[in-house]
Design an enzyme around this catalytic site. Structure first.
Site, PDB file in Angstrom:
ATOM      1  NE  ARG A 105      80.298  71.672  28.723  1.00 11.35           N
ATOM      2  CZ  ARG A 105      80.510  72.875  28.230  1.00 11.35           C
ATOM      3  NH1 ARG A 105      79.489  73.615  27.838  1.00 11.35           N
ATOM      4  NH2 ARG A 105      81.727  73.350  28.143  1.00 11.35           N
ATOM      5  CE  LYS A 127      79.088  49.093  31.195  1.00  8.39           C
ATOM      6  NZ  LYS A 127      79.740  47.772  31.199  1.00  8.39           N
ATOM      7  CD  GLU A 169      74.841  39.552  26.327  1.00  9.29           C
ATOM      8  OE1 GLU A 169      74.660  39.384  27.543  1.00  9.29           O
ATOM      9  OE2 GLU A 169      75.935  39.931  25.857  1.00  9.29           O
ATOM     10  CE  LYS A 214      72.452  46.519  30.531  1.00  8.91           C
ATOM     11  NZ  LYS A 214      72.938  46.719  29.172  1.00  8.91           N
ATOM     12  CD  GLU A 224      80.942  47.331  34.473  1.00 11.05           C
ATOM     13  OE1 GLU A 224      80.015  47.107  33.690  1.00 11.05           O
ATOM     14  OE2 GLU A 224      82.129  47.210  34.168  1.00 11.05           O
ATOM     15  NE  ARG A 228      76.103  48.439  33.557  1.00  8.70           N
ATOM     16  CZ  ARG A 228      75.564  49.380  32.812  1.00  8.70           C
ATOM     17  NH1 ARG A 228      75.298  50.564  33.328  1.00  8.70           N
ATOM     18  NH2 ARG A 228      75.281  49.168  31.548  1.00  8.70           N
ATOM     19  CG  ASN A 232      80.996  42.645  32.706  1.00  8.38           C
ATOM     20  OD1 ASN A 232      80.197  43.058  31.858  1.00  8.38           O
ATOM     21  ND2 ASN A 232      81.802  43.448  33.370  1.00  8.38           N
ATOM     22  CG  HIS A 235      80.149  39.560  28.838  1.00  9.05           C
ATOM     23  ND1 HIS A 235      79.119  38.761  29.277  1.00  9.05           N
ATOM     24  CD2 HIS A 235      79.616  40.348  27.865  1.00  9.05           C
ATOM     25  CE1 HIS A 235      78.008  39.060  28.604  1.00  9.05           C
ATOM     26  NE2 HIS A 235      78.288  40.015  27.739  1.00  9.05           N
ATOM     27  CG  HIS A 239      85.212  41.095  26.401  1.00 12.19           C
ATOM     28  ND1 HIS A 239      85.011  41.794  27.559  1.00 12.19           N
ATOM     29  CD2 HIS A 239      84.112  41.309  25.645  1.00 12.19           C
ATOM     30  CE1 HIS A 239      83.829  42.392  27.508  1.00 12.19           C
ATOM     31  NE2 HIS A 239      83.276  42.113  26.362  1.00 12.19           N
ATOM     32  CG  HIS A 252      78.752  40.423  22.115  1.00 14.35           C
ATOM     33  ND1 HIS A 252      79.979  40.537  22.737  1.00 14.35           N
ATOM     34  CD2 HIS A 252      77.822  40.700  23.065  1.00 14.35           C
ATOM     35  CE1 HIS A 252      79.796  40.875  24.004  1.00 14.35           C
ATOM     36  NE2 HIS A 252      78.495  40.982  24.232  1.00 14.35           N
TER      37      HIS A 252
HETATM   38  N1  LIG Z   1      75.948  49.544  25.534  1.00 15.28           N
HETATM   39  C1  LIG Z   1      75.804  48.333  26.021  1.00 15.28           C
HETATM   40  O1  LIG Z   1      75.445  48.132  27.196  1.00 15.28           O
HETATM   41  C2  LIG Z   1      76.061  47.150  25.133  1.00 15.28           C
HETATM   42  C3  LIG Z   1      75.698  45.861  25.559  1.00 15.28           C
HETATM   43  C4  LIG Z   1      75.900  44.793  24.698  1.00 15.28           C
HETATM   44  C5  LIG Z   1      76.449  45.010  23.446  1.00 15.28           C
HETATM   45  N2  LIG Z   1      76.803  46.272  23.065  1.00 15.28           N
HETATM   46  C6  LIG Z   1      77.381  46.527  21.749  1.00 15.28           C
HETATM   47  O2  LIG Z   1      76.426  46.142  20.771  1.00 15.28           O
HETATM   48  C7  LIG Z   1      77.099  45.748  19.579  1.00 15.28           C
HETATM   49  C8  LIG Z   1      76.498  44.461  19.083  1.00 15.28           C
HETATM   50  O3  LIG Z   1      75.123  44.685  18.829  1.00 15.28           O
HETATM   51  P1  LIG Z   1      74.334  43.814  17.760  1.00 15.28           P
HETATM   52  O4  LIG Z   1      74.572  42.386  18.013  1.00 15.28           O
HETATM   53  O5  LIG Z   1      72.958  44.334  17.700  1.00 15.28           O
HETATM   54  O6  LIG Z   1      75.160  44.099  16.418  1.00 15.28           O
HETATM   55  P2  LIG Z   1      74.918  45.098  15.205  1.00 15.28           P
HETATM   56  O7  LIG Z   1      74.446  46.403  15.636  1.00 15.28           O
HETATM   57  O8  LIG Z   1      76.184  45.037  14.414  1.00 15.28           O
HETATM   58  O9  LIG Z   1      73.739  44.361  14.391  1.00 15.28           O
HETATM   59  C9  LIG Z   1      73.946  43.109  13.824  1.00 15.28           C
HETATM   60  C10 LIG Z   1      73.600  43.117  12.323  1.00 15.28           C
HETATM   61  O10 LIG Z   1      72.186  43.133  12.155  1.00 15.28           O
HETATM   62  C11 LIG Z   1      71.794  44.194  11.266  1.00 15.28           C
HETATM   63  N3  LIG Z   1      70.440  44.539  11.645  1.00 15.28           N
HETATM   64  C12 LIG Z   1      70.012  45.362  12.637  1.00 15.28           C
HETATM   65  N4  LIG Z   1      68.673  45.294  12.762  1.00 15.28           N
HETATM   66  C13 LIG Z   1      68.233  44.427  11.826  1.00 15.28           C
HETATM   67  C14 LIG Z   1      66.958  43.924  11.473  1.00 15.28           C
HETATM   68  N5  LIG Z   1      65.852  44.245  12.153  1.00 15.28           N
HETATM   69  N6  LIG Z   1      66.877  43.046  10.437  1.00 15.28           N
HETATM   70  C15 LIG Z   1      67.996  42.640   9.768  1.00 15.28           C
HETATM   71  N7  LIG Z   1      69.237  43.063  10.072  1.00 15.28           N
HETATM   72  C16 LIG Z   1      69.351  43.949  11.102  1.00 15.28           C
HETATM   73  C17 LIG Z   1      72.850  45.236  11.498  1.00 15.28           C
HETATM   74  O11 LIG Z   1      72.932  46.139  10.426  1.00 15.28           O
HETATM   75  C18 LIG Z   1      74.107  44.368  11.607  1.00 15.28           C
HETATM   76  O12 LIG Z   1      74.557  43.996  10.331  1.00 15.28           O
HETATM   77  C19 LIG Z   1      78.571  45.619  19.940  1.00 15.28           C
HETATM   78  O13 LIG Z   1      79.281  46.694  19.405  1.00 15.28           O
HETATM   79  C20 LIG Z   1      78.588  45.668  21.454  1.00 15.28           C
HETATM   80  O14 LIG Z   1      79.754  46.251  21.969  1.00 15.28           O
HETATM   81  C21 LIG Z   1      76.604  47.339  23.886  1.00 15.28           C
END
Ligand SMILES: NC(=O)c1ccc[n+]([C@@H]2O[C@H](COP(=O)([O-])OP(=O)(O)OC[C@H]3O[C@@H](n4cnc5c(N)ncnc54)[C@H](O)[C@@H]3O)[C@@H](O)[C@H]2O)c1
Length: 347
Positions: A105, A127, A169, A214, A224, A228, A232, A235, A239, A252
């Site tokens: 939990r 999130k 972003e 943010k 949200e 919040r 988006n 977005h 999406h 993304h």
């Molecule tokens: N929770 C939230 O509020 C929120 C907000 C925006 C996005 N997201 C989520 O985040 C994800 C996208 O995140 P992302 O763009 O970081 O993608 P990711 O986590 O897939 O990372 C992108 C790539 O970079 C690699 N990587 C990570 N750190 C590295 C480094 N220092 N050097 C070299 N390579 C590295 C990873 O292994 C991956 O291959 C999506 O799933 C999205 O839904 C969540």
């Protein structure tokens, strides 16, 4: 860079964001479980006894990852006071946070975001989630990390394309609330060149500003309900594009940048967006070489993906801007949505 912190209250939670010159020292005690993906595991190696590695990319955001993390936590005898530490991009942050939120939990949670996108967005705001039955982020919780460690030096190994993904972003944050950040981005964009050449000091500044934008939204509306949703911006279209291309063709951030162009188009169609502001946004996005028109995808497929999204998540409300810092939510006539999408496709 000097070590410093930002502190935020998010509902009943408290998040401390630490900017650090050195990579944070991870305590390898019996009550710590580190989660990494295959790439971050190579860059930041920790003893196998203390870590769980998930696949990199969206494939890692699965029930299988969650089950493996929870099983490992149980095997290691962790309890609710134990600490889950996610080291990686947004995928690792989302998955680690979800696992921590449901383990007994709710266990303790620290995140070390290692992509620009995770530093400015995914790690902060609570999130968590995984993809489920083909739907992105369909299952998850709100569970803010108690500490987020930002060490901009780790961006040194990030490919240019991933830096550009995160930068979209940053641009969105500037559009929502931060004229100073927007002007800074205009200057950075004007000089052209590789994002890999920007100084760490500049990255730190952009990350700090983005987090403060943010924070304005998530501290007032963690779950949200309304405000919040402004985060988006761009977005809803993004999406649609991501899902129509099965999350394979665009990062993304590339999809978000395309969505920001579309948000400007939609606002102009409604007669709400100041044309001079829309021009300023377009110029900024093009300076960072984000595509205003994409190819290899049919407009109808994007529209249909957005309709599916609507079916699953309720009424589609678009984030529209009159100007920088002047944002509202609006429904859109499907005919306008179709036109706006069509204008974003290379003929
Ligand atoms: N929770 C939230 O509020 C929120 C907000 C925006 C996005 N997201 C989520 O985040 C994800 C996208 O995140 P992302 O763009 O970081 O993608 P990711 O986590 O897939 O990372 C992108 C790539 O970079 C690699 N990587 C990570 N750190 C590295 C480094 N220092 N050097 C070299 N390579 C590295 C990873 O292994 C991956 O291959 C999506 O799933 C999205 O839904 C969540």
């Amino acid at each position: 860079m000097t070590d410093s912190t930002l502190e935020f209250s998010l509902g009943a939670y408290h998040t401390v964001v630490s900017f650090s010159e050195e990579f944070p020292s991870i305590p390898l005690t019996d009550s710590v479980l580190i989660v990494e993906d295959t790439n971050s595991a190579e860059l930041f190696p920790y003893p196998e006894t203390h870590r769980m590695i998930i696949p990199s990319g969206e494939e890692g955001k699965s029930w299988t990852s969650i089950e493996r993390i929870l099983s490992r936590a149980l095997e290691r005898g962790l309890d609710r006071r134990s600490l889950f530490i996610g080291i990686g991009g947004g995928v690792v942050c989302d998955v680690t946070a979800f696992a921590a939120s449901i383990y007994m939990r709710g266990a303790r949670l620290h995140l070390v975001p290692t992509t620009l996108l995770a530093m400015v967005d995914a790690a902060f705001g609570g999130k968590t989630g995984i993809n489920f039955q083909g739907w992105k982020n369909m299952v998850g919780t709100f569970y803010p990390a108690e500490r987020i460690w930002i060490h901009p030096k780790v961006l040194g190994t990030l490919p240019e394309r991933e830096l550009r993904s995160g930068m979209a972003e940053v641009i969105k944050s500037a559009m929502l609330k931060d004229e100073e950040l927007f002007s800074l981005l205009e200057t950075v964009g004007k000089s052209g060149g590789s994002l890999k050449d920007l100084s760490l000091g500049l990255y730190e500044k952009m990350i700090r500003h983005s987090l403060l934008v943010k924070a304005y939204y998530v501290t007032q509306d963690l779950r949200e309900q309304e405000l919040r949703t402004h985060l988006n911006l761009g977005h809803t279209f993004a999406h649609g594009l991501e899902s129509a291309t099965h999350f394979k063709q665009f990062t993304h951030g590339e999809a978000v940048a395309w969505g920001l162009y579309r948000a400007m188009d939609a606002g102009l169609s409604l007669g709400l967006t100041d044309p001079a502001y829309a021009k300023r946004v377009r110029t900024l996005l093009s300076r960072f070489a984000y595509a205003e028109h994409v190819s290899g995808v049919k407009p109808e497929a994007i529209f249909q993906a957005m309709q599916q999204d609507k079916k699953k998540r309720g009424v589609l409300r678009f984030v529209i801007q009159r100007n920088l810092g002047d944002t509202l939510l609006s429904t859109l006539d499907p005919a306008i949505v179709k036109q706006v999408i069509e204008r974003g496709i290379k003929s």
